[in-house]
Enzyme design. Structure first.
Site, PDB file in Angstrom:
ATOM      1  N   ASP A 103     -79.346-131.104  -5.680  1.00  0.00           N
ATOM      2  CA  ASP A 103     -79.482-131.359  -7.112  1.00  0.00           C
ATOM      3  C   ASP A 103     -78.147-131.137  -7.807  1.00  0.00           C
ATOM      4  O   ASP A 103     -77.288-130.402  -7.305  1.00  0.00           O
ATOM      5  CB  ASP A 103     -80.523-130.415  -7.732  1.00  0.00           C
TER       6      ASP A 103
HETATM    7  N1  URA Z   1     -84.275-127.860  -2.993  1.00  0.00           N
HETATM    8  C1  URA Z   1     -84.113-128.017  -4.321  1.00  0.00           C
HETATM    9  O1  URA Z   1     -84.995-127.740  -5.110  1.00  0.00           O
HETATM   10  N2  URA Z   1     -82.916-128.487  -4.759  1.00  0.00           N
HETATM   11  C2  URA Z   1     -81.894-128.786  -3.924  1.00  0.00           C
HETATM   12  O2  URA Z   1     -80.820-129.190  -4.385  1.00  0.00           O
HETATM   13  C3  URA Z   1     -82.079-128.603  -2.546  1.00  0.00           C
HETATM   14  C4  URA Z   1     -83.287-128.138  -2.108  1.00  0.00           C
END
Ligand code: URA
Length: 240
Positions: A103
């Site tokens: 993310d």
């Molecule tokens: N899980 C999440 O919620 N975000 C990420 O970036 C990676 C794994």
């Protein structure tokens, strides 16, 4: 392949520096001086020298990035900076891409490569490769959550997660945890904590398969994988 691309893949310099060196006659192909950047050669068999030193051809690039927040794990975005904005020019002609998605507000281990086969193996749901995260979580994380994650929790879309290993580093109104998951659903870690009534407020990936983030890399810094690190990403069993 063109001679100038071959030299760029060998890390001999920028495209313009390489053109100049070729024009000046510093490059030979199979023992013959070769002043034309557009000369075609076979990268598997050609012997190319620069200033009399034989070059080693490199087809693939493997970069370990300590991703900062604020960058999208993609090669392009309409308005936001991407992890490719952190890649020095000398690597861009390899056309690396991030293996999997973090993310925009997630930090840590981001592997970039142009090796599609390796990326496929790492990302294939059949591979079940472990990914380990450290997180700060709003709410008291308890052994009940460890048990729930071991059993699998139901996400907001009804999906039942595969068994995951939750280690509690600090249990308080703001908790610190380490979580290893073996799949990669969208926002998985955040949604797993939502499923047990808690909120991830900081997330960092620290390992993928057997590769660990190099903590000496500053946020936003990257380096090429060492041969032994690349070896850690390879499989001994049958291909996926
Ligand atoms: N899980 C999440 O919620 N975000 C990420 O970036 C990676 C794994």
């Amino acid at each position: 392949m063109r001679l100038d691309k071959y030299l760029a893949d060998c890390g001999a310099g920028s495209r313009s520096e390489i053109k100049k060196m070729i024009h000046k006659g510093f490059v030979t192909v199979d023992g013959v001086p070769c002043p034309k950047p557009e000369t075609q050669l076979n990268p598997e068999t050609a012997v190319v020298t620069l200033h009399g030193i034989t070059l080693q051809y490199k087809k693939y690039i493997y970069l370990l990035l300590n991703k900062p927040q604020g960058y999208v794990s993609a090669t392009w975005d309409k308005k936001l900076p991407t992890v490719l904005d952190l890649v020095p020019e000398e690597y861009l002609h390899f056309e690396p891409f991030p293996v999997g998605r973090l993310d925009i507000d997630t930090e840590g281990l981001c592997l970039l490569t142009n090796d599609g086969a390796l990326a496929h193996r790492l990302l294939s749901p059949k591979s079940h490769i472990p990914k380990t995260y450290e997180a700060t979580v709003e709410g008291v994380v308890t052994e009940k959550d460890t048990d729930a994650f071991r059993q699998g929790v139901t996400l907001d879309d009804g999906y039942l997660t595969k068994p995951a290993e939750l280690e509690i580093l600090k249990s308080d109104t703001i908790s610190q945890i380490r979580l290893t998951i073996y799949e990669g659903k969208f926002h998985q870690v955040k949604r797993m904590f939502e499923a047990v009534g808690k909120k991830v407020i900081f997330l960092k990936r620290i390992a993928m398969h057997r590769l660990w983030l190099d903590e000496s890399l500053e946020s936003g810094e990257l380096r090429e994988l060492l041969p032994e690190e690349l070896h850690l990403l390879e499989w001994e069993d049958t291909p996926v």
